[in-house]
Scaffold this active site. Structure first.
Site, mmCIF file in Angstrom:
data_model
loop_
_atom_site.group_PDB
_atom_site.id
_atom_site.type_symbol
_atom_site.label_atom_id
_atom_site.label_comp_id
_atom_site.label_asym_id
_atom_site.label_seq_id
_atom_site.Cartn_x
_atom_site.Cartn_y
_atom_site.Cartn_z
ATOM 1 N N HIS A 180 1.177 -8.391 -1.479
ATOM 2 C CA HIS A 180 0.439 -8.467 -2.753
ATOM 3 C C HIS A 180 1.053 -7.549 -3.818
ATOM 4 C CE1 HIS A 180 -1.680 -5.013 -1.047
ATOM 5 N NE2 HIS A 180 -2.407 -5.767 -0.229
ATOM 6 N N ASP A 192 -4.850 -15.190 -8.346
ATOM 7 C CA ASP A 192 -6.223 -15.682 -8.496
ATOM 8 C C ASP A 192 -6.810 -15.374 -9.863
ATOM 9 O OD1 ASP A 192 -6.513 -12.961 -8.268
ATOM 10 O OD2 ASP A 192 -7.961 -13.015 -6.615
ATOM 11 N N GLY A 193 -5.996 -14.784 -10.765
ATOM 12 C CA GLY A 193 -6.482 -14.431 -12.078
ATOM 13 C C GLY A 193 -7.241 -13.125 -12.116
ATOM 14 N N HIS A 196 0.848 -1.192 0.000
ATOM 15 C CA HIS A 196 0.000 0.000 0.000
ATOM 16 C C HIS A 196 0.888 1.248 0.000
ATOM 17 C CE1 HIS A 196 -3.928 -1.968 0.547
ATOM 18 N NE2 HIS A 196 -3.218 -2.897 1.160
ATOM 19 N N ASN A 225 -0.375 -4.895 -6.578
ATOM 20 C CA ASN A 225 -1.612 -4.308 -6.083
ATOM 21 C C ASN A 225 -1.310 -3.260 -5.033
ATOM 22 O OD1 ASN A 225 -2.698 -7.473 -6.654
ATOM 23 N ND2 ASN A 225 -3.966 -5.813 -7.391
ATOM 24 N N ASP A 242 -4.710 -13.433 0.622
ATOM 25 C CA ASP A 242 -5.395 -12.208 1.058
ATOM 26 C C ASP A 242 -6.886 -12.510 1.227
ATOM 27 O OD1 ASP A 242 -5.701 -9.593 1.887
ATOM 28 O OD2 ASP A 242 -5.716 -8.740 -0.133
ATOM 29 N N ARG A 264 10.058 4.551 -17.538
ATOM 30 C CA ARG A 264 10.892 5.651 -17.048
ATOM 31 C C ARG A 264 10.750 5.851 -15.539
ATOM 32 N NH1 ARG A 264 9.158 7.966 -21.956
ATOM 33 N NH2 ARG A 264 7.463 9.087 -20.920
ATOM 34 N N HIS A 311 -6.544 -10.345 -9.272
ATOM 35 C CA HIS A 311 -5.657 -9.319 -8.716
ATOM 36 C C HIS A 311 -4.458 -9.053 -9.628
ATOM 37 C CE1 HIS A 311 -7.924 -9.930 -4.991
ATOM 38 N NE2 HIS A 311 -7.350 -8.837 -4.525
ATOM 39 N N ALA A 316 -11.176 -5.619 -2.229
ATOM 40 C CA ALA A 316 -11.030 -5.689 -0.775
ATOM 41 C C ALA A 316 -10.642 -7.094 -0.340
ATOM 42 C CB ALA A 316 -12.325 -5.261 -0.094
#
Length: 376
Positions: free
Chosen positions: A208, A240-241, A187, A211, A266, A219, A243, A300
Site C-alpha cells: 500500500h 479506493d479514493g 509500514h 500509506n 487491503d 528534500r 487511502h 485499518a
C-alpha cells in the site's frame, strides 16, 4: 468439458473468442474454434472478457477474518468470485512469529478449497517500524533477528511485508528473497537511500504505497520515491479514493506506468458486508462501507472490493477500462511470478471474468468452472 467464450477480449490482440478445455485456455482467435464446444458463453453488448482478478492483500471478506484460520480462509475463497477475484493471498497483520507461521500453515490447509485460488500467505509484519505501525499492535512488533526469520522462512509464506530500516532487515530481505519469498517494503520510515539498498537486497513490492510510510518531500523523498522510481519494484495501490487521493493515483500511473502498479484492496472482513463492527486479526474495527478504522480513527484497511478499485482507476485521466483491469490481473500475477495467471492466451489458466459496462462482474470462471453467475 469444452467451453467457448465470445466477446471483446482484454489484451488478446483483436480476438473475439476463446476456447476452454478442462482448466486451460487452448485457443484464442476469431471465427469458429478448432473443436466443437459443449457450451457457449457470450458477453453482452458493452461487456468485456478479462482475466480473473488477483488480490495480494486480503485480510478478510464477507464477515470472515482470515486470521481466524483455515475455515475462514475457505469461506473467503468461496465468496470472492462474486467480485471477479479468482486468486488471492490471505493476509495476517503483525503477530508473534509463531502465530504468523501457524497462519501460513492454515493457508496451506485451505489451499484446495473451492472458489478463488489461494496462492499462499501474505504475512504483513511483525518486522515493522513502530512509528508507522498503523493498526498493528506495538506489542506484536519484532525485529528481524536470525531466529525470528528462521520461523518465518520455515513457514514458506508467499509474501512478507517488512520495514527495511530495522536492524538486520537487509540480511532478512536477502535471505527471504533467496528462499523464493516475495519481499515487500511497508509500514516503514526508511529514507530514500535505505529504500534503494532494500531494493538491491531483494525488495520487489511496495505494500500500500504512500500509506504507512513518510510522505514524499522535495528534500527528503523517502522510501516511497525509491520504490516508485525503480522499475524492479511493483507498487501495491489501494485506489479506493480514501487511502490515496485520485490525483496522487494519477501521478503514480504517469510516473510508474500501469504495468508496475498492482491494485490491492487491503480488504477486511467488512468488505462485501454492510457498515458495522467487524474484526481484523481478532481486533474490533468499524466500517462505514468504504474504509475501516480502529476506535481511535486509525485507518485499518478497506471495505472496498477489487471491482471498486478497477472502476475508480478506470476514471483517471489517460486510463481505460482495459488498462485498469491489467492493474488487477497481469500486474499482481507478475509480482508472484505466476505466468499462467492474469492473462488471456493459449496455455493460460482458464480463470476468466466477464465485466459489464460498469465493470461489475457478471460471470466468474475459475479452473474452467463457472463459480459465479449474476442472476438476470
Amino acid at each position: 468439458m469444452r467451453t467457448l467464450v465470445r466477446g471483446p477480449m482484454h489484451g488478446a490482440g483483436g480476438a473475439d473468442a476463446l476456447l476452454v478445455e478442462g482448466e486451460v485456455i487452448t485457443w484464442v482467435g476469431t471465427g469458429p474454434p478448432p473443436r466443437r464446444p459443449d457450451e457457449e458463453i457470450t458477453a453482452l453488448p458493452g461487456e468485456l472478457v478479462a482475466p480473473g482478478l488477483i488480490d495480494l492483500q486480503v485480510n478478510g471478506f464477507a464477515g470472515h477474518d482470515a486470521a481466524a484460520g483455515a475455515d475462514a480462509i475457505a469461506a473467503i475463497s468461496k465468496a470472492l468470485p462474486a467480485t471477479g477475484v479468482t486468486a488471492f493471498l490471505p493476509t495476517i497483520i503483525s503477530a508473534p512469529v509463531e502465530i504468523g507461521a501457524e497462519f501460513a500453515a492454515a493457508v496451506g490447509a485451505a489451499a484446495e478449497a473451492p472458489g478463488a485460488r489461494i496462492l499462499g500467505a501474505h504475512i504483513e509484519g511483525p518486522f515493522l517500524n513502530p512509528s508507522f505501525r498503523g493498526a498493528h499492535l506495538r506489542s506484536h512488533l519484532a525485529e528481524p533477528t536470525p531466529e525470528n526469520v528462521d520461523v518465518i522462512e520455515a513457514a514458506r509464506p508467499r509474501l512478507v511485508t517488512l520495514a527495511p530500516e530495522l536492524p538486520g532487515a537487509l540480511a532478512a530481505i536477502e535471505r527471504l528473497h533467496r528462499a523464493g519469498v516475495v519481499v515487500s517494503a511497508g509500514h516503514t520510515g526508511a529514507d530514500y537511500e535505505q529504500g534503494r539498498k532494500a531494493i538491491a537486497a531483494g525488495v520487489s513490492f511496495a505494500t500500500h504505497v504512500f500509506n504507512a510510510m513518510p510522505p514524499v518531500h522535495h528534500r527528503r523523498p523517502g522510501i516511497a520515491l525509491a520504490l516508485i522510481l525503480d522499475p524492479r519494484v511493483t507498487t501495491g495501490l489501494i485506489a479506493d479514493g480514501e487511502h490515496v487521493h485520485p490525483a496522487v493515483c494519477e501521478q503514480l500511473v504517469r510516473i510508474k506506468g500501469a504495468s508496475r502498479i498492482a491494485l490491492t484492496t487491503d480488504q477486511t472482513s467488512a468488505a462485501g458486508a454492510p457498515p458495522g463492527t467487524y474484526t481484523l486479526s481478532g481486533r474490533p474495527v468499524m466500517s462505514d462501507g468504504r474504509v475501516v478504522r480502529l476506535q481511535d480513527g486509525t485507518l485499518a484497511g478497506s471495505a472496498a472490493t477489487m471491482p471498486d478499485l478497477v472502476r475508480l482507476t478506470a476514471r483517471l485521466p489517460g486510463m481505460t477500462a482495459s488498462r485498469a483491469v491489467g492493474l488487477a490481473s497481469a500486474a499482481p500475477a507478475r509480482v508472484l511470478g505466476e505466468r499462467r495467471l492474469g492473462r488471456i492466451g493459449e496455455g493460460a489458466c482458464a480463470d476468466i471474468v466477464i465485466l459489464d459496462a460498469e465493470l461489475r462482474p457478471r460471470l466468474t470462471m475459475i479452473r474452467g468452472v463457472v463459480e459465479f453467475r449474476r442472476p438476470a
